[in-house]
Write an enzyme that holds these catalytic residues in place. Structure first.
Site, PDB file in Angstrom:
ATOM      1  N   HIS A   1       0.853  -1.189   0.000  1.00  0.00           N
ATOM      2  CA  HIS A   1       0.000   0.000   0.000  1.00  0.00           C
ATOM      3  C   HIS A   1       0.891   1.242   0.000  1.00  0.00           C
ATOM      4  O   HIS A   1       1.849   1.317   0.770  1.00  0.00           O
ATOM      5  CB  HIS A   1      -0.903   0.066   1.238  1.00  0.00           C
ATOM      6  CG  HIS A   1      -1.806  -1.110   1.421  1.00  0.00           C
ATOM      7  ND1 HIS A   1      -1.372  -2.307   1.946  1.00  0.00           N
ATOM      8  CD2 HIS A   1      -3.132  -1.261   1.142  1.00  0.00           C
ATOM      9  CE1 HIS A   1      -2.394  -3.152   1.999  1.00  0.00           C
ATOM     10  NE2 HIS A   1      -3.465  -2.554   1.518  1.00  0.00           N
TER      11      HIS A   1
ATOM     12  N   ASP B   1      -2.023  -2.819  -3.780  1.00  0.00           N
ATOM     13  CA  ASP B   1      -3.220  -2.047  -3.439  1.00  0.00           C
ATOM     14  C   ASP B   1      -2.942  -0.547  -3.466  1.00  0.00           C
ATOM     15  O   ASP B   1      -1.893  -0.096  -3.932  1.00  0.00           O
ATOM     16  CB  ASP B   1      -3.717  -2.508  -2.064  1.00  0.00           C
ATOM     17  CG  ASP B   1      -5.210  -2.293  -1.876  1.00  0.00           C
ATOM     18  OD1 ASP B   1      -5.831  -1.618  -2.714  1.00  0.00           O
ATOM     19  OD2 ASP B   1      -5.750  -2.805  -0.886  1.00  0.00           O
TER      20      ASP B   1
ATOM     21  N   GLU C   1     -44.641   5.660 -84.652  1.00  0.00           N
ATOM     22  CA  GLU C   1     -45.231   6.322 -83.506  1.00  0.00           C
ATOM     23  C   GLU C   1     -46.280   5.408 -82.895  1.00  0.00           C
ATOM     24  O   GLU C   1     -46.783   4.487 -83.537  1.00  0.00           O
ATOM     25  CB  GLU C   1     -45.896   7.642 -83.922  1.00  0.00           C
ATOM     26  CG  GLU C   1     -44.933   8.719 -84.372  1.00  0.00           C
ATOM     27  CD  GLU C   1     -45.651  10.042 -84.613  1.00  0.00           C
ATOM     28  OE1 GLU C   1     -46.643  10.316 -83.885  1.00  0.00           O
ATOM     29  OE2 GLU C   1     -45.239  10.789 -85.511  1.00  0.00           O
TER      30      GLU C   1
ATOM     31  N   GLU D   1      -1.678  -8.881  -3.426  1.00  0.00           N
ATOM     32  CA  GLU D   1      -2.499  -7.705  -3.692  1.00  0.00           C
ATOM     33  C   GLU D   1      -1.614  -6.466  -3.703  1.00  0.00           C
ATOM     34  O   GLU D   1      -0.990  -6.118  -2.699  1.00  0.00           O
ATOM     35  CB  GLU D   1      -3.605  -7.542  -2.654  1.00  0.00           C
ATOM     36  CG  GLU D   1      -4.528  -6.351  -2.979  1.00  0.00           C
ATOM     37  CD  GLU D   1      -5.626  -6.164  -1.959  1.00  0.00           C
ATOM     38  OE1 GLU D   1      -6.729  -6.667  -2.192  1.00  0.00           O
ATOM     39  OE2 GLU D   1      -5.347  -5.518  -0.926  1.00  0.00           O
TER      40      GLU D   1
END
Length: 854
Positions: A285, A312, A695, A310
Site C-alpha cells: 500500500h 493495493d 409512332e 495484492e
C-alpha cells in the site's frame, strides 16, 4: 600516562567473524559441491580467519604496551586470575564461540527458550537492542507482544518451520507479530531471513480478521527504506501475511491521484510463503520500488477479498516475478478503493495461479459505473507469462463471485503478453474466461491461449454498454474449445483490433462464432476457425469463411505516398499520390490525389478529384472539379459541372450538370439527364436492319391489331384500312425509332401550352444546380401506378415511314403499288412493293411483302 589505544579491529571482530562464517563455512555442508570444492572453501575460510587473527595480535600487543607503560600489569594479572578462578573467563570464551556458531547474537544468549511455552519477547528485544545480527535457532519462540525492528536490524533464523516465532494465546487485538519500530516515519536497512511467523489467529476464534488499518498482520513494514525479506513464512495471519505500507497504523484515503506521505521503498521480498491469512497473503500500500519474487501465497482462512498477492492503494513501481498462488480469491489483484489512488506502473514477469477464483484481477473500485469519475491513476500494467489453472469458486469467495482467468476494470494502459488458461473441468467456469470491462481502455491482449472452457459463454469478452471497455487490441489468440463466442465485443465499443485468432470449437457446448462484434467498425484479420458455425459475426451478419476489416488510413503495395486521411487509402500506387480527405482513395495510380470527400481515383495518372463524390477511372491528366463528377477513360479532360460524366474521351472540357459527354478534342455527343435529350455531332445509326420510323397509336376499339396490317385514322385512333381510305402506316415490329411511348409517366403529368409544348419552372437542386423543370399538372396523381403504352394492349407501334413488312393478298406484285382491304394489302396505287418475302397462300390467307412507305 599514555593514551589508551583505539582498538578498531576488536570492535569489528564479531561482525567480521559473522561475515566470514556466512560466506565460507556453510559451503562445507553444501551437498552440491564435490569434496575437493568443500575442502577448498574451508581452507579459504581458515586463511581469512588467520588474516583477522594476525591483525588482532597486532592490536593486542598495543594493549599490552599500554598496560606495561602505565604500570597496570599487576592489576590486569590479578583481574584475569580472579576471572579464571571464578569461571568467568571460561564462560566468556564459550559464549563467544556459541555466538559465532549461531551466526551473530543468538536470542538464546539473552534467555530465549524456544520451547513453545515460555514468553521469549524480552530475549528478542535484548538481542535486537545489542545492535548485532540476531540469530533465531531451532525452536518455537512464543511472544506476548509484537517484535519491533529498529533501523539496521539483521534477524536470521534456522529456516522456515525450523525457527518459529508465534503469538501467545494471551495476546489481545491490534498487535502485529513483527513490525518496524517507528511506524510513522519509518526505519531503514532491515534484513529478515529464514524463519516462520505464526500469527496464531486461532486464539481469537473463528472467522476473525483485522480490526482496521494495517494492524494485526504477521509482518508489517511501514515507511521503511531498504528492506530485504527472504525465506520468511507467514501462517495463520489475522490480517495480512506480509504488508508493505506507508507510515501510520491506518491506511490513508486521500482521494484518487493523491499518494500518501512516507512511503516504504526499495523493498525486496524473495522466496517467502503466506497461508492461512484473513485478508491478503503478500500486499503493498502507498509504497514504491518493490520487488516480489519466487514467493508462494495460498489457502486463506476466510472467503472475502482474500488475494494471494495484492498490489493495493497507491502502490507504484512494483515488479512481481515467478510467484505462485493457490486457492485464493485473486491470484494477483492490482487495485484500489474508490477514494485512494490506484496501484500503477506494475510489472508481472511470470506467475502461476492454481484454483484461484480470479487469477488476475485488475480494478479501481468506485470508478466502474458510467456515472463514476474516470480514474486518473489506474494505469500502466505490463504482465507476461501468466498461467491460470482451473479457476473456480468452490469455496464461495465474495458472495459466489464468478471465476475469471483475467478481469480488467477501469484500468488503462494494460499490456498482457503471454497468458495461458487451462481447466479439465468445464463446469467450474461457465460465463466469461477473460474480460475487459467497466471502462477499461487502451488494453492489449497478446499471446492468449485458453483450453478446456467448453461450457463458457465467452473466451474473451470486451463488455460494452455505457460502462464498457474501449480501445482494445486482441492478437495472437489460440482457443481450444473455450467459449461459445471465442472473442466477443459488446455494443458501443468503437476502437477494437482483432488479429490472428485461431479457434477450435468442435468440443464446445453449442458454439456460435469465433469472433462476434455488435458494432460494424472493428478491425479484424487473420481468423482461423474449426468447429464454429461461423468465423465472424459483425453487426448481425455472419461471415462463415472469415473476414478482414481495417480502420484508419491504409496504404498497401505502394512505394511512397503523401498524406492519407484516417478514412482514406492508397493501394498499388507509386509516388506522388494523396488521399488527404475522409472517405477517399487512390488505387493503382501515380501522381494523383483526391482533394474532397467520397472520391476515388483508379488506374490513372496525374489526375485530381477536387469535388465530392468524384470518380476518375483509367484516365491521364483528368480533373473533376465539382461534386458528382466522373471521368472514365478520359484523358486530358476536365469535368466542371455537377453530376457530369465524361466517357472514352480526350482533351474535352464539360460544363453544365447532369450530363454525359464524349469526344476527341471537342464534345461530339451528349446525354442530357436533366431534360431527357440526346445530342450527336454526326450520324446516329442502328445496330440492326430495322428500317422504319414509327409512332404509338391507340386502336379505335381498344383491341389488338396484329403486325403487318395497314391502318387508317378514325376519330384520332387507328383501325384496319379499307379500299380507297387514306393509309397512314403499318403495324410494325421493325421500327428503328419509336415516338410517343410515354415511357416514364402519364402524358398529362405536366402542364402544356396550346401547341403541346411543356410549360417549365426554374428550380435549384440541393447541390446548387439551377435548371428548368416541367410544371406538374394539378390533375396528376403521383401515387397511381403508371403503365407505359408499350405494355398496354390498345396501343400499337405504327410504322409511318420506311421499309415495312405488310400483309398481302394474291394480287400484289413487286414494283406495283397497293391499296387495302380489311387492312390487307391488295394491288393499288399507294406506296411501292419492294419485295415479296412470303408468297400468298390460301392456307394462311395472306403473304408478306416489304413495302416502301412514305
Amino acid at each position: 600516562m599514555s593514551t589508551k589505544p583505539e582498538l578498531k579491529r576488536f570492535e569489528q571482530f564479531g561482525e567480521m567473524m559473522v561475515q566470514l562464517y556466512e560466506r565460507y563455512l556453510p559451503t562445507a555442508f553444501d551437498e552440491s559441491l564435490t569434496l575437493l570444492e568443500k575442502m577448498n572453501k574451508i581452507i579459504h575460510y581458515l586463511n581469512e580467519i588467520g588474516k583477522v587473527t594476525n591483525e588482532l595480535i597486532e592490536e593486542w600487543n598495543k594493549v599490552m604496551e599500554w598496560i606495561l607503560n602505565d604500570g597496570l600489569e599487576d592489576l590486569v594479572k590479578e583481574t584475569l586470575e580472579r576471572w579464571y578462578e571464578e569461571g568467568k573467563f571460561a564462560d566468556l570464551v564459550i559464549q563467544v564461540i556459541d555466538e559465532l556458531k549461531q551466526f551473530g547474537v543468538s536470542v538464546k544468549t539473552y534467555g530465549a527458550k524456544g520451547d513453545g511455552v515460555t514468553d521469549d519477547i524480552r530475549a528478542f528485544e535484548k538481542a535486537i537492542e545489542s545492535g548485532f545480527p540476531v540469530y533465531v535457532p531451532y525452536g518455537t519462540f512464543m511472544v506476548s507482544r509484537g517484535i519491533k525492528l529498529p533501523s539496521n536490524t539483521v534477524l536470521t533464523g534456522a529456516g522456515k518451520r525450523n525457527a518459529v516465532i508465534k503469538f501467545m494465546d494471551s495476546v489481545g487485538r491490534g498487535e502485529s507479530l513483527m513490525y518496524n519500530q517507528n511506524v510513522t516515519t519509518g526505519n531503514e536497512n532491515i534484513f529478515l531471513s529464514s524463519f516462520t511467523l505464526d500469527g496464531n489467529n486461532k486464539r481469537l476464534g473463528q472467522g476473525i480478521s483485522g480490526i482496521g488499518g494495517s494492524r494485526e498482520s504477521n509482518l508489517s513494514i511501514r515507511a521503511c527504506h531498504n528492506v530485504y525479506i527472504r525465506d520468511i513464512e507467514a501462517v495463520d495471519c489475522t490480517l495480512h501475511g506480509i504488508d508493505i505500507t506507508c507510515g501510520g497504523l491506518d491506511y490513508p484515503y486521500l482521494g484518487d491521484g493523491t499518494t500518501a506521505p512516507n512511503p516504504s521503498e526499495n523493498i525486496w521480498i524473495e522466496n517467502c510463503e503466506a497461508t492461512g491469512f484473513g485478508d491478503d497473503g503478500i500486499t503493498t500500500h502507498h509504497s514504491q520500488y518493490i520487488n516480489i519474487l519466487n514467493c508462494y501465497s495460498h489457502d486463506p482462512r476466510l472467503t472475502a477479498n482474500c488475494n494471494g498477492f495484492e498490489i493495493d492503494d497507491g502502490s507504484r513501481h512494483v515488479v512481481l516475478s515467478n510467484n505462485r498462488s493457490k486457492g485464493c480469491y485473486g491470484g494477483i489483484e492490482i487495485k484500489a478503493h474508490g477514494d485512494a489512488p490506484a496501484a500503477y506502473n506494475i510489472s508481472i514477469n511470470g506467475h502461476m495461479s492454481v484454483e484461484d477464483v480470479r487469477s488476475y484481477n485488475f480494478r479501481h473500485i468506485g470508478h466502474h459505473a458510467a456515472t463514476d469519475p474516470q480514474s486518473v491513476s489506474a494505469k500502466n500494467i505490463v504482465a507476461s507469462n501468466l498461467v491460470s489453472i482451473r479457476p473456480n469458486n468452490k469455496r464461495g469467495f465474495q458472495d459466489n463471485a464468478t471465476p475469471r482467468v483475467l478481469a480488467v476494470s477501469a484500468y488503462y494502459g494494460v499490456v498482457i503478453n503471454g497468458l495461458t488458461g487451462y481447466t479439465d473441468d468445464p463446469n467450474l467456469l461457465t460465463e466469461t474466461v477473460v474480460s475487459v470491462q467497466f471502462r477499461a481502455r487502451n488494453c492489449s491482449l497478446n499471446g492468449v491461449g485458453l483450453t478446456g472452457f467448453s461450457n463458457s459463454d465467452n473466451g474473451i469478452y470486451v463488455i460494452g454498454g455505457s460502462r464498457g471497455g474501449d480501445a482494445v487490441n486482441i492478437s495472437n489468440v489460440t482457443l481450444n474449445n473455450s467459449g461459445r463466442y471465442g472473442v466477443s465485443i459488446g455494443s458501443g465499443i468503437e476502437n477494437v483490433s482483432i488479429t490472428n485468432i485461431s479457434g477450435i470449437g468442435d468440443g464446445i457446448n453449442s458454439p456460435v462464432a469465433l469472433v462476434s462484434t455488435i458494432n460494424s467498425n472493428p478491425e479484424i484479420s487473420g481468423l482461423s476457425s474449426i468447429g464454429y458455425p461461423t468465423a465472424a459475426r459483425v453487426a448481425g451478419t455472419d461471415y462463415n469463411d472469415g473476414l478482414t476489416l481495417f480502420n484508419g488510413a491504409f496504404r498497401a503495395s505502394t512505394t511512397s505516398s503523401g498524406k492519407i486521411h484516417s478514412e482514406g487509402f492508397i493501394m498499388g500506387s507509386t509516388s506522388g499520390c494523396e488521399a488527404s480527405v475522409s472517405k477517399s482513395g487512390v488505387l493503382t495510380s501515380s501522381s494523383s490525389k483526391t482533394s474532397s470527400e467520397r472520391s476515388l481515383i483508379a488506374g490513372s495518372s496525374t489526375s485530381e478529384a477536387k469535388g465530392t463524390y468524384n470518380t476518375i477511372l483509367g484516365s491521364l491528366g483528368a480533373v473533376a472539379d465539382e461534386q458528382f463528377a466522373a471521368l472514365i477513360s478520359a484523358s486530358q479532360s476536365r469535368a466542371s459541372g455537377n453530376h457530369n460524366l465524361i466517357l472514352s474521351s480526350y482533351g474535352i472540357n464539360t460544363t453544365g450538370s447532369y450530363k454525359v459527354n464524349g469526344g476527341f478534342e471537342k464534345i461530339n455527343w451528349e446525354l442530357d439527364s436533366l431534360n431527357g435529350r440526346i445530342k450527336a455531332r454526326d450520324t446516329v445509326t442502328g445496330g440492326n436492319t430495322w428500317s422504319d420510323f414509327a409512332e404509338y397509336f391507340e386502336s379505335l376499339d381498344g383491341q389488338v391489331i396484329e403486325t403487318g396490317y395497314l391502318v387508317t385514322l378514325e376519330k384520332g385512333k387507328i383501325r384496319k384500312a379499307e379500299k380507297g381510305e387514306k393509309i397512314i402506316g403499318v403495324i410494325s415490329e421493325t421500327a428503328g425509332f419509336v415516338l410517343g411511348e410515354s415511357s416514364f409517366e402519364w402524358q398529362g403529368a405536366v402542364l402544356k401550352n396550346e401547341f403541346g409544348g411543356i410549360i417549365y419552372e426554374e428550380v435549384t437542386t440541393e447541390d446548387g444546380v439551377k435548371f428548368k423543370r416541367p410544371l406538374p399538372s394539378p390533375d396528376f396523381d403521383p401515387n397511381k401506378n403508371y403503365i407505359p403504352r408499350s405494355q398496354r394492349r390498345e396501343w400499337h407501334v405504327v410504322g409511318l415511314l420506311g421499309q415495312i413488312a405488310v400483309r398481302i393478298d394474291e394480287t400484289v406484285k413487286q414494283g406495283h403499288g397497293i391499296d387495302a382491304v380489311g387492312g390487307v394489302a391488295t394491288d393499288g396505287d399507294n406506296f411501292i412493293v419492294q419485295e415479296i418475302t412470303t408468297p400468298y397462300t390460301k392456307e394462311k390467307g395472306y403473304g408478306v411483302a416489304i413495302v416502301l412507305v412514305k
